[in-house]
Design a protein around this motif. Structure first.
Motif, mmCIF file in Angstrom:
data_model
loop_
_atom_site.group_PDB
_atom_site.id
_atom_site.type_symbol
_atom_site.label_atom_id
_atom_site.label_comp_id
_atom_site.label_asym_id
_atom_site.label_seq_id
_atom_site.Cartn_x
_atom_site.Cartn_y
_atom_site.Cartn_z
ATOM 1 N N SER A 112 0.835 -1.203 0.000
ATOM 2 C CA SER A 112 0.000 0.000 0.000
ATOM 3 C C SER A 112 0.873 1.258 0.000
ATOM 4 O O SER A 112 0.483 2.309 0.509
ATOM 5 C CB SER A 112 -0.939 -0.006 1.218
ATOM 6 N N LYS A 113 2.064 1.105 -0.569
ATOM 7 C CA LYS A 113 3.032 2.205 -0.714
ATOM 8 C C LYS A 113 3.430 2.828 0.625
ATOM 9 O O LYS A 113 3.743 4.024 0.707
ATOM 10 C CB LYS A 113 2.489 3.312 -1.617
ATOM 11 N N LYS A 115 1.440 3.539 2.995
ATOM 12 C CA LYS A 115 0.374 4.407 3.519
ATOM 13 C C LYS A 115 -0.571 3.676 4.467
ATOM 14 O O LYS A 115 -1.322 4.307 5.206
ATOM 15 C CB LYS A 115 -0.452 4.973 2.352
ATOM 16 N N GLY A 116 -0.554 2.358 4.388
ATOM 17 C CA GLY A 116 -1.551 1.610 5.163
ATOM 18 C C GLY A 116 -0.993 1.014 6.445
ATOM 19 O O GLY A 116 -1.596 1.106 7.500
ATOM 20 N N PHE A 122 -3.381 -4.133 1.079
ATOM 21 C CA PHE A 122 -4.293 -4.252 -0.066
ATOM 22 C C PHE A 122 -3.514 -4.756 -1.280
ATOM 23 O O PHE A 122 -2.337 -4.419 -1.439
ATOM 24 C CB PHE A 122 -4.882 -2.880 -0.447
ATOM 25 N N ASP A 337 -2.854 10.188 -3.858
ATOM 26 C CA ASP A 337 -3.885 9.169 -3.648
ATOM 27 C C ASP A 337 -4.930 9.580 -2.608
ATOM 28 O O ASP A 337 -5.539 8.740 -1.947
ATOM 29 C CB ASP A 337 -3.259 7.817 -3.255
ATOM 30 N N TYR B 103 -6.629 6.204 -0.195
ATOM 31 C CA TYR B 103 -5.367 6.643 0.424
ATOM 32 C C TYR B 103 -4.664 5.485 1.116
ATOM 33 O O TYR B 103 -3.481 5.229 0.892
ATOM 34 C CB TYR B 103 -5.660 7.761 1.416
ATOM 35 N N MET B 104 -5.396 4.761 1.942
ATOM 36 C CA MET B 104 -4.702 3.724 2.723
ATOM 37 C C MET B 104 -4.375 2.489 1.907
ATOM 38 O O MET B 104 -3.585 1.659 2.352
ATOM 39 C CB MET B 104 -5.475 3.385 4.004
ATOM 40 N N SER B 105 -4.940 2.380 0.695
ATOM 41 C CA SER B 105 -4.548 1.281 -0.189
ATOM 42 C C SER B 105 -3.454 1.730 -1.152
ATOM 43 O O SER B 105 -3.135 1.021 -2.107
ATOM 44 C CB SER B 105 -5.760 0.765 -0.972
ATOM 45 N N GLY B 106 -2.902 2.902 -0.927
ATOM 46 C CA GLY B 106 -1.852 3.392 -1.808
ATOM 47 C C GLY B 106 -2.341 3.617 -3.233
ATOM 48 O O GLY B 106 -1.607 3.404 -4.195
#
Lengths: 344, 328
Positions: A112-113, A115-116, A122, A337, B103-106
């Motif tokens: 998720s880069k 970010k998660g 994901f 994003d 956002y949270m899944s990039g």
């Protein structure tokens, strides 16, 4: 529940139990996946202790048979959605340990880069619809995935994992009611590890056989031994058949046990469960249960286990090295994003 | 140009977009067989069938989540709340799921979906049914929030919201459903998200508003005009992202600003507008920014108390005069 005929993943027909048992190669692969997750999670604990992983981190140790068993029965175009204890399910679904570890390290190469984090893994390419951090919240989302499958006339199935504590939440009731009312192809899979954080099931739920909750929705249900990965496979296959051919949802109560604390900040045993209870449950380690079966039936040896263990440890070391070398997200990613800048 | 109601404008928007894109569906309480609690979806079950016009149990959290799940796998749900008061039960899905998924899944899971329904007070519905929620929703990064005040904007904003690939909150007004306005049927009506519109040109004071309060501002501007005060009405239309350039342009012309909002003052959208104006238009201002809003109490039932609690034209006129130093 009566045994039903089903096609296994290789297209051959046979009883569900036979298909669930698979052959020696399949059992070896199941053992490998569980062992990989076990070693991965052990290294996560280590990384957390030295500050490479931050925030909340919920380990899957003890529950590997559930995710591995259920996910091993799915097609690539099926969907998986789950809660925040999802490293194991992500790996079982085929996510690269590198991408998972990099996410946990908060790095740009994470799934998720960065970010998660631990709770929000994901992977769109794998139809892995995420780890979700609010107890019960992803159950209606799973119902929505089932709705979309039906809307499009597809025969995919959505498998939704959640802990037993979520059954006391309103979202559980709302999600299951609509899935049964509208006949949607969703498998609601309770990972009953007996504790919602530190609150025992019997201190939180008015009934202890929580599969019976399904009766409120006239929904098929089954209690499954989660420490036996093959039993999890068989039950999931029965539920899949109902979902695929008749669009009928199922509630599976898969009984398992968490060998670690709720999260990294929680002692393994402690105020809410005894060391003795923990040790008793650890005797039924899902990895050992399958290994013994293989030693008895497949000519599997201690040397085979040792070799497999070395192999997965190397995979985990590679994931660690990859994550460690991956850069932090660039500061410009802060505002990326947030919104999509297109319209359809 | 045909004159139609705000209700019909929304109905036309829904039908046109569902005809245009079969991934779009409408889900909510009483949207189908009952034809809509406020008849916004009248005729739609018959036109589109029960797979695309879906009656739900009374389960706001549940069906909002169903919309989120459907959006995750590529459908474009329109989730109708019978009123935004009931949507409080669903806020976890709106805030924690819809707004944050991308956002949270990039960047992997865009949430092309609409949450819509009436917002704010009607008449004598009392405390639990008379609330304006825009400050709660506009607070959240990852959402877009629109509040149309006219039939034209209702149609144009809803159509744009349905086409947008992000979660969009559409705040309608129960008291607006029967209001009428010109809406062309010969051309596609699309109002861009994030663009305000000057609904009335003026030179003495800027009335900055949105949604149902556009009507209040118009009444106030009429009264002010009788006293030779020229009020400009800036209808924000979209609260997130907010068209701050339009606010600055108006304030630079009038040098005075009054924000008219339906909700409570504390941490309200008007506070955000006032913050922007004091920071970016400081040299243009000839008076402090004033705000007209609901009194800081739950909505009372009794007619006289309800009237006293609501923002209205009289309070708006008084605020406009005050920023013009004409209130002595």
């Amino acid at each position: 529940m009566a045994e039903k005929k089903a096609s296994d993943q290789n297209g051959a027909t046979g009883s569900v139990e036979t298909a669930a048992r698979g052959d020696a190669a399949l059992r070896r692969d199941l053992l490998r996946q569980m062992l990989l997750i076990r070693r991965f999670e052990e290294r996560c604990a280590e990384a957390y202790a030295i500050g490479k992983i931050g925030g909340f981190c919920h380990l899957y140790i003890g529950q590997e048979g559930v995710g591995v068993g259920a996910i091993s029965t799915l097609r690539d175009d099926d969907y998986v959605i789950t809660s925040y204890r999802e490293h194991g399910q992500a790996i079982a679904r085929g996510m690269a340990p590198r991408a998972v570890m990099a996410e946990l390290f908060g790095r740009v190469d994470g799934c998720s880069k960065g970010k998660g984090g631990s709770m929000h893994l994901f992977d769109r390419n794998l139809n892995f619809l995420g780890g979700h951090g609010i107890v019960g919240a992803h159950l209606p989302i799973a119902t929505g995935v089932g709705f979309a499958i039906k809307y499009r006339g597809g025969d995919q199935v959505c498998v939704c994992f959640f802990g037993e504590a979520a059954v006391n939440n309103g979202a559980f009731h709302e999600a299951l009611n609509m899935a049964a009312l509208w006949k949607l192809p969703v498998i609601y899979l309770i990972e009953n590890n007996r504790y919602g954080m530190g609150t025992a099931l019997e201190r939180a739920s008015a009934i202890n056989d929580i599969a019976e909750r399904a009766c409120s929705y006239d929904m098929p249900n089954e209690v499954v031994d989660g420490q036996d990965v093959l039993a999890v496979r068989a039950a999931t296959m029965r539920a899949l058949q109902r979902a695929r051919s008749d669009s009928i949802p199922t509630l599976l109560e898969v009984r398992t046990y968490r060998f670690m604390g709720h999260s990294m900040s929680d002692a393994v045993s402690g105020t809410y469960r005894t060391k003795e209870e923990l040790e008793e449950h650890m005797k039924r380690d899902p990895i050992v249960v399958l290994r013994l079966m293989m030693e008895q039936g497949d000519g599997w040896t201690e040397a085979d286990t040792s070799k497999l263990d070395d192999e997965v440890k190397a995979v985990v070391q590679d994931a660690w090295d990859f994550a460690d070398a991956s850069p932090e997200p660039p500061i410009e990613a802060l505002y990326e994003d947030l919104l999509v800048d297109t319209t359809s | 140009m045909p004159t139609i109601t705000y209700r019909d404008a929304l109905n036309h928007a829904l039908r046109e977009e569902m005809q245009r894109d079969d991934r779009v569906f409408l889900m909510g309480e009483e949207v189908g067989v009952y034809q809509g609690a406020y008849k916004v979806s009248k005729g739609m079950l018959q036109e589109f069938g029960e797979m695309r016009v879906v009656d739900t149990p009374i389960t706001e959290l549940g069906f909002a989540g169903v919309g989120v799940g459907a959006a995750m796998v590529g459908l474009r749900p329109i989730i109708e709340f019978m009123t935004w008061n009931f949507a409080l039960l669903a806020l976890d899905q709106v805030v924690n799921s819809a707004a944050k998924m991308l956002y949270m899944s990039g960047g992997q899971y865009p949430m092309a979906m609409v949450f819509r329904g009436p917002n704010g007070a009607a008449l004598q519905l009392s405390a639990q049914h008379s609330q304006a929620w825009e400050s709660w929703l506009a607070h959240i990064p990852g959402l877009k929030v629109v509040a149309p005040g006219t039939p034209y904007d209702a149609k144009g904003l809803l159509k744009s919201a349905i086409r947008d690939d992000n979660p969009v909150i559409v705040l309608e007004g129960e008291m607006l459903y029967n209001t009428k306005g010109d809406v062309p049927d010969s051309e596609e009506v699309l109002v861009p998200l994030g663009k305000a519109e000057v609904k009335r040109e003026g030179s003495d004071v800027s009335l900055i508003t949105w949604g149902k309060m556009v009507l209040v501002a118009q009444q106030a501007a009429e009264q002010l005009a009788k006293e030779n005060i020229s009020a400009e009405i800036v209808d924000l239309r979209t609260l997130r992202p907010m068209d701050v350039e339009a606010i600055a342009a108006s304030v630079s012309k009038t040098n005075r600003a009054v924000v008219v909002e339906e909700g409570w003052a504390v941490a309200g959208v008007g506070a955000h507008v006032a913050d922007f104006v004091q920071r970016e238009c400081f040299d243009d201002l000839d008076a402090p920014v004033l705000r007209v809003h609901q009194e800081d109490v739950p909505m009372p039932y009794a007619k006289n108390l309800e009237r006293a609690a609501k923002p209205d034209a009289k309070k708006t006129v008084a605020a406009a005069k005050k920023v013009l130093y004409l209130d002595t």
